[in-house]
Motif scaffolding. Structure first.
Motif, PDB file in Angstrom:
ATOM      1  N   GLN A   1       0.825  -1.204   0.000  1.00  0.00           N
ATOM      2  CA  GLN A   1       0.000   0.000   0.000  1.00  0.00           C
ATOM      3  C   GLN A   1       0.860   1.255   0.000  1.00  0.00           C
ATOM      4  O   GLN A   1       0.609   2.211  -0.743  1.00  0.00           O
ATOM      5  CB  GLN A   1      -0.919   0.001   1.218  1.00  0.00           C
TER       6      GLN A   1
ATOM      7  N   LEU B   1       2.459   1.606  -3.412  1.00  0.00           N
ATOM      8  CA  LEU B   1       1.492   2.032  -4.415  1.00  0.00           C
ATOM      9  C   LEU B   1       1.164   3.515  -4.276  1.00  0.00           C
ATOM     10  O   LEU B   1       1.102   4.247  -5.274  1.00  0.00           O
ATOM     11  CB  LEU B   1       0.211   1.202  -4.287  1.00  0.00           C
TER      12      LEU B   1
ATOM     13  N   GLN C   1      -3.989   0.171 -11.754  1.00  0.00           N
ATOM     14  CA  GLN C   1      -4.680  -0.011 -10.481  1.00  0.00           C
ATOM     15  C   GLN C   1      -5.672  -1.167 -10.550  1.00  0.00           C
ATOM     16  O   GLN C   1      -5.766  -1.972  -9.618  1.00  0.00           O
ATOM     17  CB  GLN C   1      -5.397   1.280 -10.095  1.00  0.00           C
TER      18      GLN C   1
ATOM     19  N   TYR D   1      -3.741  -4.436 -10.653  1.00  0.00           N
ATOM     20  CA  TYR D   1      -3.105  -4.709  -9.367  1.00  0.00           C
ATOM     21  C   TYR D   1      -4.129  -5.194  -8.348  1.00  0.00           C
ATOM     22  O   TYR D   1      -3.893  -6.170  -7.611  1.00  0.00           O
ATOM     23  CB  TYR D   1      -2.427  -3.439  -8.862  1.00  0.00           C
TER      24      TYR D   1
END
Length: 439
Positions: free
Chosen positions: A322, A325, A351, A354
């Protein structure tokens, strides 16, 4: 005298004038009248008062402010004009007069007739049909402009494009937009742009003017060049109230050259704002999804006695992912000024991919954890053997005759005693029980 004469109603002057006005207005439809302007007065209210005359007669006229303010020219004494008018009567003085709705230079009637004839012809051929019009590109790589290089309209277009999206290159196809032979040159410039096919959209424009000034864009050669153009064409000719044949044939009509530039170019600031919104929205969605998954992992960890270490590692890994990202998204936004559109599309796609991969990984992990859990083993038909003190029995050598035991199944428990002990496995396969005789 007869009595009927004395019994007829007597009208007042105001009643007479009102009745006369109603008769006049009801008898004469809207029409065109030609004459010479004389006795022109421009009142402080903005209304125009004048007379139209010929060599034998004259008539008083009034053109109210809301009508004359749309004209792009001003009549003068002695001008020969054509007026679109309604007949009326000014009741206060009993004056017969015309209320002027539109005014143009004399001789424009023939131009209007030519305009309507060509418009009807091209419409019958389908050149105005919406089905043949090309859509405008949302993000053009290059924009073409057909106009005079000295025109103020070109400066307006370039200024607008620079303000909205300065990174888009502009190709100018220079041509005269007024004067003898200009229509052929305009058509040739449009065909050149179509043949070179170096632009994604084409603006055909010029500034405002009289009908004669804009007439080159009412010529058939220009209309057919636009219709044959393989590039989407946006017309921005004159002012919002000006309409030409080119406007009807073009794929889109803009009210002004500036409006045409706005129509074909994306707004850079709006796009950057949209990217920022998408970034924030993505961060919220990703954070929410990850938090939900970590809560599910916490719930599973509380239910399982093992493998707790593996669950903690997965939680830490998701936290690191997280953070990575979020950092990657922040770096991507910094580059958005130069590569906003490809980056936006790639960001959304990345996104999505993922999250799909993380969801699938989490689903497989959850299935594995459930498969390894004690409850899953009991659900397959096995039993858990414990002593009275709660110790788990793993070998028959740990038992003694008449020992009390507790059996735990997938659903429920049973208390038993050992009646016999076998230290060697039986000849047949034993499932779902211990290797001891119990009752």
């Amino acid at each position: 005298m007869s009595d009927s004469l004395f019994s007829a109603p007597v009208l007042s002057v105001s009643q007479l004038n009102r009745m006369a006005r109603e008769v006049l207005e009801g008898s004469f439809p809207l029409f065109w009248v030609a004459g010479e302007v004389s006795n022109l007065t421009r009142a402080a209210s903005g209304h125009w008062y004048f007379s139209l005359k010929d060599d034998k007669a004259q008539v008083r006229c009034v053109m109210f402010r809301n009508k004359n303010m749309v004209l792009d020219w001003q009549p003068r004494e002695g001008d020969h004009v054509e007026a679109r008018a309604l007949v009326t009567l000014y009741e206060a003085r009993g004056d017969f007069q015309l209320t002027i709705e539109a005014l143009q230079h004399a001789g424009l009637g023939a131009l209007f007739e030519a305009f309507e004839r060509l418009k009807a012809k091209l419409e019958r051929e389908g050149l105005f049909d919406a089905t043949r019009k090309l859509p405008l590109p949302e993000h053009p790589r290059q924009i073409g402009v057909v106009t005079s290089p000295d025109a103020a309209a070109l400066r307006d277009v370039l200024t607008t494009l620079k303000r909205r999206m300065p990174t888009i290159p502009v190709v100018i196809y220079p041509t005269p937009v007024q004067g003898k032979g200009a229509a052929e040159l305009i058509g040739q410039a449009i065909r050149t742009a179509s043949a070179r096919a170096e632009c994604d959209v084409l603006i055909v424009c010029r500034g405002g003017g009289s009908m004669e000034d804009l007439w080159q864009f009412n010529e058939e050669v220009v209309a057919r060049a636009i219709a044959d153009c393989t590039i989407p064409v946006v017309s921005g000719i004159g002012h919002e109230t000006d309409f030409t044949i080119a406007d009807f044939v073009a794929d889109r009509r803009a009210p002004t050259p500036t409006g045409a530039a706005e129509m074909v170019s994306p707004d850079r600031m709006a796009l950057l704002h949209r990217i920022t919104q998408l970034q924030l929205q993505s961060q919220r969605q990703i954070g929410y999804s990850l938090n939900q998954r970590m809560q599910q992992l916490d719930y599973l960890a509380r239910r399982l006695t093992h493998p707790g270490d593996r669950l903690r590692q997965q939680q830490e890994r998701f936290g690191h992912l997280q953070a990575r990202l979020n950092a990657a998204i922040q770096r991507a936004v910094v580059l958005a000024d130069a590569r906003f559109q490809p980056l936006s599309q790639r960001l959304v796609a990345t996104q999505t991919r993922y999250l799909d991969l993380r969801r699938e990984s989490l689903r497989r992990l959850e299935q594995s954890l459930r498969h390894l859990g004690p409850q899953a083993v009991l659900d397959r038909g096995y039993a858990l053997v414990q002593t009275e003190r709660g110790e788990i029995v793993r070998n028959s050598t740990e038992l003694r005759i008449d020992q009390a035991l507790q059996l735990s199944f997938a659903h429920g428990q049973a208390d038993v005693r050992v009646t016999g002990i076998k230290t060697q496995p039986p000849t047949s396969k034993i499932t779902n029980s211990t290797q001891s005789d119990v009752k």
